[in-house]
Design a protein around this motif. Structure first.
Motif, PDB file in Angstrom:
ATOM      1  N   ILE A  48       0.854  -1.199   0.000  1.00  0.00           N
ATOM      2  CA  ILE A  48       0.000   0.000   0.000  1.00  0.00           C
ATOM      3  C   ILE A  48       0.889   1.247   0.000  1.00  0.00           C
ATOM      4  CG2 ILE A  48      -1.648   1.338   1.406  1.00  0.00           C
ATOM      5  CD1 ILE A  48      -2.771  -1.453   2.333  1.00  0.00           C
ATOM      6  N   GLN A  49       1.950   1.196   0.800  1.00  0.00           N
ATOM      7  CA  GLN A  49       2.893   2.331   0.838  1.00  0.00           C
ATOM      8  C   GLN A  49       3.614   2.478  -0.492  1.00  0.00           C
ATOM      9  OE1 GLN A  49       5.013   1.141   4.555  1.00  0.00           O
ATOM     10  NE2 GLN A  49       4.929   3.348   4.902  1.00  0.00           N
ATOM     11  N   ALA A  50       4.099   1.338  -1.016  1.00  0.00           N
ATOM     12  CA  ALA A  50       4.869   1.380  -2.267  1.00  0.00           C
ATOM     13  C   ALA A  50       3.998   1.886  -3.415  1.00  0.00           C
ATOM     14  CB  ALA A  50       5.415  -0.004  -2.589  1.00  0.00           C
ATOM     15  N   VAL A  53      -0.830   4.656  -2.153  1.00  0.00           N
ATOM     16  CA  VAL A  53      -2.291   4.781  -2.037  1.00  0.00           C
ATOM     17  C   VAL A  53      -2.592   5.982  -1.134  1.00  0.00           C
ATOM     18  CG1 VAL A  53      -4.383   3.654  -1.179  1.00  0.00           C
ATOM     19  CG2 VAL A  53      -2.603   2.287  -2.320  1.00  0.00           C
ATOM     20  N   ASP A  54      -3.477   6.840  -1.634  1.00  0.00           N
ATOM     21  CA  ASP A  54      -3.833   8.062  -0.916  1.00  0.00           C
ATOM     22  C   ASP A  54      -5.142   7.789  -0.161  1.00  0.00           C
ATOM     23  OD1 ASP A  54      -3.872  10.669  -0.170  1.00  0.00           O
ATOM     24  OD2 ASP A  54      -4.633  11.437  -2.085  1.00  0.00           O
ATOM     25  N   PHE A  55      -5.149   7.944   1.148  1.00  0.00           N
ATOM     26  CA  PHE A  55      -6.399   7.700   1.880  1.00  0.00           C
ATOM     27  C   PHE A  55      -6.510   8.640   3.082  1.00  0.00           C
ATOM     28  CE2 PHE A  55      -3.195   4.880   3.608  1.00  0.00           C
ATOM     29  CZ  PHE A  55      -3.358   4.992   4.975  1.00  0.00           C
ATOM     30  N   ASP A  56      -7.749   8.876   3.515  1.00  0.00           N
ATOM     31  CA  ASP A  56      -8.016   9.767   4.649  1.00  0.00           C
ATOM     32  C   ASP A  56      -8.234   8.994   5.942  1.00  0.00           C
ATOM     33  OD1 ASP A  56      -8.145  12.231   3.019  1.00  0.00           O
ATOM     34  OD2 ASP A  56      -9.870  11.215   2.121  1.00  0.00           O
ATOM     35  N   ALA A  57      -8.641   7.721   5.823  1.00  0.00           N
ATOM     36  CA  ALA A  57      -8.859   6.904   7.031  1.00  0.00           C
ATOM     37  C   ALA A  57      -8.789   5.431   6.664  1.00  0.00           C
ATOM     38  CB  ALA A  57     -10.224   7.208   7.644  1.00  0.00           C
TER      39      ALA A  57
END
Ligand SMILES: Nc1ncnc2c1ncn2[C@@H]1O[C@@H]2COP(=O)(O)O[C@H]2[C@H]1O
Ligand SMILES: [Fe+2]
Length: 274
Positions: A48-50, A53-57
């Motif tokens: 997910i880091q690589a 991924v852009d997320f708010d929660a």
């Protein structure tokens, strides 16, 4: 009702990251049907880091632990610790709520009933656990909480979160463990017109269908996957993963499943259960 707020960041669109069924152990080498669940969870977080991924929660939809230990919940906390975004969690059938409540309150982790998301959305976070058994049921209290949140925030589009699947998934062995009083659940949902989607865990497979006019979604587990449409217990060789969910201000939901690549986390395909 325990209400939380999630301010929308740059735009009016809110992005959620669903992580589910991590089945962690206190033992860092703990395996479920041949898969080291700590390693596969870490690999999913890393991917997910690589992939930036852009997320708010984060929404963690249950079965965080396989052995009910405080250490297993701490392993989950440590795994997502580097993210500053909040994590809203709910219990699955394998979870022990006492340990969850004591460990999953650190920093950004929260157990709440409703999250008011930006200006246009709310999440309703339900507890479908029946202690000691794999199937789910929503108590009168949970059904009434859902009803109240939907009428109180009738101008907000709503995403309902729970662990158990609120409709048959198409596998007899797994459907005996579904949400047993699903008619009661849908009766509350159908009284209102603001539920745009329902998100669950439990079925260890990706699902994105329409049911009674609402979107129903599930995510792959971060460890083992169940084979879809199999009446007997069977594992699937698809990789561990997660789901990304975008909530748009007009009520539209855009969603995508991400998975690991490679073959590092193949389970023992001859397993007959756990
Ligand atoms: N062979 C099996 N037949 C029926 N249920 C099973 C079997 N193996 C495991 N289960 C239960 O079914 C559940 C489905 O997903 P869970 O992760 O909740 O945990 C699983 C077990 O509790
Ligand atoms: Fe599970």
């Amino acid at each position: 009702m325990r209400i939380s707020h999630l301010p929308s960041q740059h735009s009016q669109t809110v992005r959620l990251l669903q992580i589910t069924d991590t089945h962690l152990f206190a033992d860092p080498y703990g395996c479920l049907l041949g898969v080291n669940t700590a390693a596969s969870f870490q690999a999913v977080v890393g991917e997910i880091q690589a992939s930036q991924v852009d997320f708010d929660a984060i929404i963690a939809t249950g079965d965080i632990s396989q052995d009910h230990t405080a250490e297993s919940y701490q392993r989950f906390v440590d795994g997502i610790d580097h993210w500053s975004q909040p994590c809203f969690w709910l219990p699955g059938n394998h979870d022990y709520q006492q340990e969850m409540q004591s460990i999953l309150v650190q920093s950004t982790l929260q157990r709440c009933d409703s999250v008011l998301v930006g200006e246009h959305w709310q999440l309703v976070v339900l507890d479908s656990q029946v202690k000691g058994v794999p199937h789910g049921r929503l108590s009168e209290e949970q059904l009434s909480l859902l009803d109240t949140a939907l009428s109180t925030n009738k101008d907000r589009h709503t995403l309902v979160l729970l662990h158990h699947h609120p409709l048959p998934a198409g596998s007899a062995w797994l459907d005996q463990h579904q949400l047993h009083n699903q008619e009661d659940f849908w009766a509350v949902v159908e009284k209102h017109n603001n539920v745009k989607g329902v998100v669950c865990g439990h079925i260890h497979q990706a699902l994105d269908i329409e049911h009674k006019g609402r979107r129903v979604m599930a995510a792959p587990s971060t460890c083992i996957q169940f084979k879809p449409d199999s009446d007997d217990f069977a594992l699937d060789s698809t990789n561990p993963g997660w789901r990304e969910i975008e909530l748009h201000q007009d009520g539209t939901i855009i969603t995508h499943v991400g998975r690991l690549k490679g073959t590092e986390f193949q389970p023992d395909m001859n397993s007959t259960g756990y």
